[in-house]
Motif scaffolding. Structure first.
Motif, mmCIF file in Angstrom:
data_model
loop_
_atom_site.group_PDB
_atom_site.id
_atom_site.type_symbol
_atom_site.label_atom_id
_atom_site.label_comp_id
_atom_site.label_asym_id
_atom_site.label_seq_id
_atom_site.Cartn_x
_atom_site.Cartn_y
_atom_site.Cartn_z
ATOM 1 N N PHE A 117 0.842 -1.245 0.025
ATOM 2 C CA PHE A 117 -0.018 0.160 -0.118
ATOM 3 C C PHE A 117 0.769 1.077 -0.121
ATOM 4 O O PHE A 117 0.846 2.222 -0.839
ATOM 5 C CB PHE A 117 -1.094 0.065 1.153
ATOM 6 N N LEU A 118 1.721 1.330 0.785
ATOM 7 C CA LEU A 118 2.743 2.577 1.100
ATOM 8 C C LEU A 118 3.568 2.685 -0.265
ATOM 9 O O LEU A 118 4.002 3.980 -0.437
ATOM 10 C CB LEU A 118 3.558 2.366 2.349
ATOM 11 N N SER B 189 -1.162 9.434 4.302
ATOM 12 C CA SER B 189 -1.374 10.220 5.569
ATOM 13 C C SER B 189 -2.568 9.524 6.467
ATOM 14 O O SER B 189 -2.366 9.296 7.534
ATOM 15 C CB SER B 189 -1.789 11.980 5.668
ATOM 16 N N ALA B 190 -3.565 9.281 5.502
ATOM 17 C CA ALA B 190 -4.655 8.418 6.182
ATOM 18 C C ALA B 190 -4.076 7.173 6.851
ATOM 19 O O ALA B 190 -4.740 6.720 7.868
ATOM 20 C CB ALA B 190 -5.662 8.311 5.170
ATOM 21 N N VAL C 182 -3.272 3.614 11.789
ATOM 22 C CA VAL C 182 -2.716 2.543 12.545
ATOM 23 C C VAL C 182 -1.656 3.307 13.701
ATOM 24 O O VAL C 182 -0.537 2.836 14.170
ATOM 25 C CB VAL C 182 -1.542 1.899 11.667
ATOM 26 N N ASP C 183 -2.146 4.522 13.945
ATOM 27 C CA ASP C 183 -1.399 5.326 15.223
ATOM 28 C C ASP C 183 -2.082 5.117 16.257
ATOM 29 O O ASP C 183 -3.321 5.107 16.415
ATOM 30 C CB ASP C 183 -1.019 6.588 14.890
#
Length: 69
Positions: A29-30, A39-40, A45-46
């Motif tokens: 994905f990244l 950013s989303a 996941v934070d």
């Protein structure tokens, strides 16, 4: 397994496969995500709960399912 405090047969291997699959999908994905999507992802996941579950998972895998001392 975290609620029970113990693993049943096959759960350690499954947990390892799930971690590997998550890391692979995240990398995919990244690699293609740009700007807002990237950013989303990090906002999703934070957080303390996510970090706590990640530490618990890694602790189990690092000890091969045995109790840490």
């Amino acid at each position: 397994m975290f609620v029970r405090g113990a693993l049943v047969r096959g759960e350690l291997a499954r947990l390892g496969r799930l971690r590997g699959a998550r890391e692979q999908r995240q990398a995919e994905f990244l690699r293609i995500a740009a700007g807002p999507a990237n950013s989303a992802w990090y906002r999703l996941v934070d957080g303390a709960d996510v970090e706590t579950s990640r530490r618990m998972r890694d602790a189990v895998l690092d000890t091969d399912g045995g109790r840490s001392r």
